[in-house]
Design an enzyme around this catalytic site. Sequence first.
Site, PDB file in Angstrom:
ATOM      1  N   GLY A 384       0.949  -1.214  -0.046  1.00 20.38           N
ATOM      2  CA  GLY A 384      -0.085  -0.001  -0.052  1.00 20.38           C
ATOM      3  C   GLY A 384       0.883   1.102   0.072  1.00 20.38           C
ATOM      4  N   PRO A 385       0.033   2.362  -0.331  1.00 13.71           N
ATOM      5  CG  PRO A 385      -1.337   4.098  -0.400  1.00 13.71           C
ATOM      6  CD  PRO A 385      -1.157   2.604  -0.679  1.00 13.71           C
ATOM      7  N   PRO A 386       2.447   4.759   1.290  1.00 17.83           N
ATOM      8  CG  PRO A 386       4.485   6.087   0.669  1.00 17.83           C
ATOM      9  CD  PRO A 386       3.157   5.537   0.099  1.00 17.83           C
ATOM     10  N   GLY A 387       2.272   5.472   4.540  1.00 15.42           N
ATOM     11  CA  GLY A 387       1.581   6.330   5.716  1.00 15.42           C
ATOM     12  C   GLY A 387       0.103   5.689   5.839  1.00 15.42           C
ATOM     13  CB  VAL A 388      -2.127   3.128   4.473  1.00 14.01           C
ATOM     14  CG1 VAL A 388      -2.320   4.226   3.283  1.00 14.01           C
ATOM     15  CG2 VAL A 388      -1.112   1.978   4.068  1.00 14.01           C
ATOM     16  N   GLY A 389      -0.383   2.667   7.464  1.00 12.91           N
ATOM     17  CA  GLY A 389      -0.090   1.935   8.737  1.00 12.91           C
ATOM     18  C   GLY A 389       0.179   0.473   8.631  1.00 12.91           C
ATOM     19  CE  LYS A 390       3.397  -0.138   3.248  1.00 15.25           C
ATOM     20  NZ  LYS A 390       3.090   1.243   3.325  1.00 15.25           N
ATOM     21  CB  SER A 707      -4.839   2.815 -16.377  1.00 14.47           C
ATOM     22  OG  SER A 707      -4.044   3.986 -15.948  1.00 14.47           O
ATOM     23  CE  LYS A 750      -5.829   3.713 -12.055  1.00 14.05           C
ATOM     24  NZ  LYS A 750      -6.134   3.284 -13.363  1.00 14.05           N
TER      25      LYS A 750
END
Length: 840
Positions: A384-390, A707, A750
């Site tokens: 996932g993108p940075p900052g989502v809590g991984k 896309s 998106k």
Amino acid sequence: MIFQRSGSGKRDDPRGDGSGADNSGPGNVRRALPLLPLRDIVLFPHMVVPLFVGRPRSVRALEAAMEGSKDIFLAAQKKAKTKDPAPEDIFRTGTLGTIVQLLRLSDGTVKVLVEGKKRIRVESFLPKEGYFYCEGTTVDEPVVEALECEALMRSVQDSFEGYARLNKRIPPEMVLTVRTVEDPSRLADTVVVHLSSLKLRDRQEVLEILHPLRRLERLLALMNTEIEILQVERRIRSRVKKQMERSQKEYYLNEQMQAIQKELGERDENRSELDSLAELLEQKALPDGAKAKALGELKKLKMMQPISAEATVVRNYLDWVLHLPWGHHNAVQTDLKDAMEVLETDHHGLERVKDRVLEHLAVQTLVRKSQGTDGPGPVLCLVGPPGVGKTSLARSIARATGRAFVRLSLGGVRDEAEIRGHRRTYIGAMPGRLVQSLRRAGSDNPVFLLDEIDKMASDFRGDPAAALLEVLDPEQNNAFHDHFLDMDYDLSKVMFITTANSLKGIPLPLRDRMEIVELSGYTDIEKEVIGHTYLIPRQLEKSGLTGQDVEIQEGTVRSLIRSYTRESGVRSLERRIGELFRKFARLRLERGDSDPFTVAPGDLETYLGPAKFRLEQTGDRDEVGLTTGLAYTQTGGTTLECEVSVVPGKGKLVITGLLEKGMQESAQAAMSYVRSRQRSLGLDDGFYQDNDFHIHFPEFVPKDGPSAGITMATSLASALMRIPVRKNVAMTGEITLGGRVLPVGGLKEKLLAAVRAGVETVLVPQDNEKDLKEVPQEVFGSLRVVLVRHMDAVLREALRLNDPEALLGHGEDAVEYPGEDAVAYPENPVDGPPGPPSPQ
């Protein structure tokens, strides 16, 4: 036979040191000369010595002597560290010297060569500005008896010869020179100069003794003391040498070393250490093969000299083997209710990941009941993108399962030895970072986080991703082989969790060994809940404030999210909240009161400055050739503008905007679609040969993937037909030459980007309908999602056409796709949940 000294012709004085001689005799001359104080050196008669003079007073004394007869008084200071001596700091017995040579150096100092002549006694210091000027009397030495003098001289010469044999710094020629000296006074002054280890006061004492025989006696005593010290030093060196030779023998004769140490009564610390290592090996629950190897290494260590380099390597190896958590594991928490409470407390949302953790706990519980042991640990890959809590999610999983937690960052790792370790043949060899982390964890079943696994790289030192294939394979990692340990270690009980921003950087064989769990970006409502529940309390604590110090009104966090951050995660949001609270902390100290700070949405500009982002990111009006697309990057979803310009030319197609090869090919496919539909679009037959086309994506960031195909086709059709594109419409999808719209990835991100940009309608491929089920339902409360199967349907929705059916709904092209070509999803949008309560 009598030795007669020139001068007074007197016999020995009653005191025996010459101090009682009559200084007014015919040989004693009273003179007034400059005086040069010496530091840490005593000048004797018949002694020629170079001196480096730097003190201004001493330099002026030399200059005054050179202007006269070149004679000068030289006397030693009582303390060498005294920089500016007074008369009381100088010994009253010195030497009359003659300046042989004087040389001025470039740094301002003076090098002078002085020859000692006679002993002098300083009578008084005369007033003289700039240097010492003294009145002194040269002292002649008394007559001595030949028999006693001859005996003393022989003793001194013999002792000096023995001293020279012990002191290698005295050349053999000096011994011959001393043998040829016949004057007892000169013999004493010559010998004392070469006793280099004498202290200053001992040398001064010899200088002050005027009677030659008394001087020889004192010199003989000092020299015998020095000889005894040198003999002791020689014995010590000999003993040390023998001990070193014995140590070399002990390298091969270990039993002999033990006997010698016992005979000397020394404690065998090395033997005690080896015994403790053997005891620890017996107590450690090592596998059979590992224990046999460790005992073999211990046996080799017992045969080695403790100070040898190889012994240090073996001891370090055994230390690593003994401190690994062989068979030691923490009890795994299997209560699903408690684990769920921990996950819900630490994180908002992320339901799919939480379900996967609970499934793992359920499987472990059932396996333990049926087999009595834990099953193979899962390998989850949080993408996932940075900052989502991984990373924080991995910590929460460790706390929920009761395991230890250890984190290993793989960003920038290029050396395979970082994973597998170095072989012990290399200097400074160490185990791999995997084994080092397990030692820190203290258990063999921790939650092991391999962070940023997509940031690894390979070079001439190997491929660390290939080394991880064995680590992350549940069928192989029960016998992981570290090069340093050179034995198998069981990693099957470890719960490995990896994180990545994108799957693109992970090799396919490694990706096949992991279960991919995608973490999408947060919606604004989710960010608002996270801000109130987690970020605000944490930043209040870090800023030294409390919940009573700050009153946050409703809608403030929402305004902060929309006007000051643009991200998929919440890192930037937390930084903004921290910035706001730091200003409150400063104001609290400046004002000195305890009134709470009230923050309303309109107050954010006062504390944080003007808004960084506008909520409405799309164009202000419908424009020809300008279409809003949607893209997915490593940092989450984003909007993407595509503009097309048509100018007279020869059919040249130019594509700019830092595009990768995939997007360039999509642009060519979009042009082919437009050319195939030129009649339906109302275009002239020669439009392609008579015009040049420029497709441009304004933001200068790398863009890849297919896309944006329908986005480019829409801009081309709009520019050629001179019909504007609706400003509130965004789209994503791959296009084929026939106009079919193919599915794309990253749909949730998106759609979230479209919501952030204020888009009202989004066109997505019909085949992505299954992916819409994973999108939060609150997204559809502010967004109309239209499913399209063909490019004709895209143009109907995107272009501001007066009669869409008349333009595109007839002819053979209308039957290329069956059924409805545009479906709103869902028909009745679900309202989002109510906003979060205020934390007060």
